[in-house]
Motif scaffolding. Structure first.
Motif, mmCIF file in Angstrom:
data_model
loop_
_atom_site.group_PDB
_atom_site.id
_atom_site.type_symbol
_atom_site.label_atom_id
_atom_site.label_comp_id
_atom_site.label_asym_id
_atom_site.label_seq_id
_atom_site.Cartn_x
_atom_site.Cartn_y
_atom_site.Cartn_z
ATOM 1 N N UNK A 285 -6.322 17.897 -21.795
ATOM 2 C CA UNK A 285 -5.678 17.272 -22.949
ATOM 3 C C UNK A 285 -4.200 17.092 -22.658
ATOM 4 N N UNK A 286 -3.592 16.162 -23.404
ATOM 5 C CA UNK A 286 -2.169 15.939 -23.273
ATOM 6 C C UNK A 286 -1.848 14.689 -22.476
ATOM 7 N N UNK A 287 -0.688 14.091 -22.713
ATOM 8 C CA UNK A 287 -0.296 12.862 -22.018
ATOM 9 C C UNK A 287 0.010 13.107 -20.550
ATOM 10 N N UNK A 288 -0.100 12.053 -19.754
ATOM 11 C CA UNK A 288 0.195 12.117 -18.323
ATOM 12 C C UNK A 288 1.281 11.091 -18.004
ATOM 13 N N UNK A 289 2.314 11.519 -17.298
ATOM 14 C CA UNK A 289 3.381 10.633 -16.837
ATOM 15 C C UNK A 289 3.335 10.551 -15.327
ATOM 16 N N UNK A 290 3.163 9.339 -14.803
ATOM 17 C CA UNK A 290 3.268 9.093 -13.367
ATOM 18 C C UNK A 290 4.631 8.487 -13.114
ATOM 19 N N UNK A 291 5.511 9.254 -12.493
ATOM 20 C CA UNK A 291 6.874 8.820 -12.226
ATOM 21 C C UNK A 291 6.976 8.317 -10.786
ATOM 22 N N UNK A 292 7.284 7.030 -10.639
ATOM 23 C CA UNK A 292 7.328 6.395 -9.317
ATOM 24 C C UNK A 292 8.744 5.939 -9.002
ATOM 25 N N UNK A 293 9.225 6.327 -7.824
ATOM 26 C CA UNK A 293 10.556 5.912 -7.369
ATOM 27 C C UNK A 293 10.499 4.960 -6.183
ATOM 28 N N UNK A 294 9.300 4.725 -5.659
ATOM 29 C CA UNK A 294 9.152 3.894 -4.472
ATOM 30 C C UNK A 294 9.211 4.734 -3.218
ATOM 31 N N UNK A 295 8.430 4.323 -2.223
ATOM 32 C CA UNK A 295 8.311 5.106 -0.985
ATOM 33 C C UNK A 295 7.860 4.165 0.115
ATOM 34 N N UNK A 296 8.423 4.310 1.302
ATOM 35 C CA UNK A 296 8.057 3.431 2.403
ATOM 36 C C UNK A 296 6.599 3.587 2.812
ATOM 37 N N UNK A 297 5.976 4.699 2.458
ATOM 38 C CA UNK A 297 4.557 4.843 2.718
ATOM 39 C C UNK A 297 3.729 3.774 2.034
ATOM 40 N N UNK A 298 4.146 3.366 0.823
ATOM 41 C CA UNK A 298 3.427 2.285 0.131
ATOM 42 C C UNK A 298 3.578 0.978 0.925
ATOM 43 N N UNK A 299 4.746 0.741 1.479
ATOM 44 C CA UNK A 299 4.962 -0.466 2.278
ATOM 45 C C UNK A 299 4.124 -0.435 3.547
ATOM 46 N N UNK A 300 4.006 0.756 4.155
ATOM 47 C CA UNK A 300 3.154 0.887 5.329
ATOM 48 C C UNK A 300 1.704 0.601 4.973
ATOM 49 N N UNK A 301 1.246 1.077 3.811
ATOM 50 C CA UNK A 301 -0.117 0.783 3.383
ATOM 51 C C UNK A 301 -0.324 -0.718 3.255
ATOM 52 N N UNK A 302 0.654 -1.406 2.664
ATOM 53 C CA UNK A 302 0.558 -2.865 2.540
ATOM 54 C C UNK A 302 0.542 -3.533 3.904
ATOM 55 N N UNK A 303 1.369 -3.025 4.832
ATOM 56 C CA UNK A 303 1.404 -3.595 6.180
ATOM 57 C C UNK A 303 0.068 -3.394 6.890
ATOM 58 N N UNK A 304 -0.541 -2.230 6.734
ATOM 59 C CA UNK A 304 -1.841 -1.963 7.350
ATOM 60 C C UNK A 304 -2.903 -2.913 6.813
ATOM 61 N N UNK A 305 -2.906 -3.101 5.496
ATOM 62 C CA UNK A 305 -3.884 -4.004 4.902
ATOM 63 C C UNK A 305 -3.633 -5.443 5.352
ATOM 64 N N UNK A 306 -2.378 -5.836 5.393
ATOM 65 C CA UNK A 306 -2.051 -7.199 5.824
ATOM 66 C C UNK A 306 -2.439 -7.435 7.278
ATOM 67 N N UNK A 307 -2.343 -6.402 8.108
ATOM 68 C CA UNK A 307 -2.760 -6.545 9.505
ATOM 69 C C UNK A 307 -4.249 -6.870 9.590
ATOM 70 N N UNK A 308 -5.021 -6.321 8.667
ATOM 71 C CA UNK A 308 -6.464 -6.590 8.678
ATOM 72 C C UNK A 308 -6.806 -7.928 8.033
ATOM 73 N N UNK A 309 -6.110 -8.266 6.950
ATOM 74 C CA UNK A 309 -6.484 -9.448 6.175
ATOM 75 C C UNK A 309 -5.573 -10.644 6.386
ATOM 76 N N UNK A 310 -4.364 -10.409 6.890
ATOM 77 C CA UNK A 310 -3.370 -11.470 6.895
ATOM 78 C C UNK A 310 -3.238 -12.254 8.171
ATOM 79 N N UNK A 311 -3.847 -11.768 9.255
ATOM 80 C CA UNK A 311 -3.654 -12.480 10.513
ATOM 81 C C UNK A 311 -4.262 -13.869 10.491
ATOM 82 N N UNK A 312 -5.241 -14.066 9.612
ATOM 83 C CA UNK A 312 -5.829 -15.402 9.486
ATOM 84 C C UNK A 312 -5.398 -16.117 8.225
ATOM 85 N N UNK A 313 -4.247 -15.719 7.660
ATOM 86 C CA UNK A 313 -3.785 -16.308 6.403
ATOM 87 C C UNK A 313 -3.312 -17.733 6.622
ATOM 88 N N UNK A 314 -2.926 -18.371 5.520
ATOM 89 C CA UNK A 314 -2.513 -19.769 5.553
ATOM 90 C C UNK A 314 -1.342 -19.968 6.496
#
Length: 327
Positions: A285-314
């Motif tokens: 019970x009780x409210x939940x606060x997710x406090x996000x300040x940004x982290x380069x790990x999130x950018x690395x995750x995006x880069x990893x996904x883009x490496x798989x999906x983006x090499x054949x992009x437009x």
């Protein structure tokens, strides 16, 4: 001698192509995978103040196969000028060969990875996933959170509170285009009793939420990323700490989360999103606060996904829409 800009480098994706290779669910999944990857290394980001009030951010990270560096400027004075507040790129390298493989649009990465981290947190911590979702702040992060929560969480009803009426109406129109109900509200605090999901996405120049959230609320707060910034009142944060649960996005938030630090909370003792994925759960019970300040790990995750999906992009040479990101 005048310098003639070169043509766009091979592997460079514009804003639209960058977004296309970062689907919301897949990006949230990639962030979860990265948090459990022991080969990931994320040094502290460097923030260089600029003479006219802006900042230059340098954010590197790597795993066993991919290395990336995000190089962006944040220029608050650009607000209202038609120039984006955030500009820059994410450069992605192959660790084994050292080759540059992709150049991604920095503002698009920033917007999407931030909202995807909130989506991942909501998957694990939100008790009511249908909404209504209250979005406070109708800028780029407001738009990103709208899309992430509608397309990734299944939200069907959205309320928008913003100091700019035009921005709020534009976000409502986007929600309608996604097939969900939406409305503007004049008072964010007055909307809290009606909304179990809240995304606070302001520039964090001043407090925008003061009233306590409802007991089953999930709040994602992403606007404040320095000790001097806050968009949540100290009383709001202390209420959640006393009656619910606070989770921070990464260890770095422990010295960056202005909302929590200004509330006098011991941020160093708070669990991170990684802790949640490793088995720590919110109380029943009780409210939940997710406090996000940004982290380069999130950018690395995006880069990893883009490496798989983006090499054949437009093809990279086509015009891109205005970059869609704010802090």
């Amino acid at each position: 001698m005048p310098i003639t800009p070169s043509s766009q480098a091979p592997g460079a994706l514009n804003a639209a192509a960058t977004a296309a290779c970062l689907p919301w669910d897949a990006l949230a999944d990639e962030i979860a995978t990265l948090l459990l990857d022991t080969t990931v290394s994320v040094p502290a980001r460097t923030v260089l103040p600029l003479p006219q009030g802006g900042n230059l951010f340098v954010m590197p990270a790597n795993d066993s196969r991919v290395a990336m560096a995000k190089l962006i400027t944040l220029t608050p004075a650009n607000t209202g000028t038609g120039r984006p507040a955030i500009q820059g790129d994410v450069v992605v390298f192959d660790v084994a060969t050292g080759e540059r493989r992709l150049v991604l649009d920095g503002p698009t990465i920033t917007a999407r990875r931030t909202a995807a981290a909130s989506l991942l947190a909501a998957r694990h911590l939100a008790r009511d996933r249908q909404g209504p979702l209250l979005i406070v702040g109708a800028g780029v992060q407001g738009l990103a959170h709208l899309e992430a929560f509608v397309l990734g969480l299944g939200v069907r009803d959205v309320w928008v509170a913003s100091r700019g009426a035009a921005g709020a109406e534009a976000l409502v129109r986007r929600a309608h285009a996604l097939g969900v109900q939406a409305r503007t509200v004049a008072d964010a605090d007055a909307a809290l009793p009606h909304c179990p999901l809240i995304a606070v996405c302001t520039p964090a120049h001043s407090v925008v939420l003061s009233a306590p959230p409802r007991p089953d609320a999930f709040v994602a707060a992403v606007g404040a990323f320095t000790p001097a910034m806050a968009e949540l009142a100290p009383a709001f944060c202390r209420h959640v700490a006393a009656h619910g649960h606070i989770v921070v996005d990464s260890e770095d938030a422990r010295h960056e989360a202005g909302d929590l630090l200004q509330a006098g909370l011991d941020v160093g003792t708070l669990p991170t999103l990684r802790d949640v994925l490793q088995g720590e759960r919110a109380p029943p019970a009780g409210p939940v606060l997710f406090k996000s300040c940004g982290w380069a790990g999130w950018d690395l995750a995006a880069a990893r996904l883009a490496m798989r999906l983006g090499m054949g992009a437009a093809p990279p040479g086509q015009p891109a829409p205005p970059p869609q990101a704010t802090p």
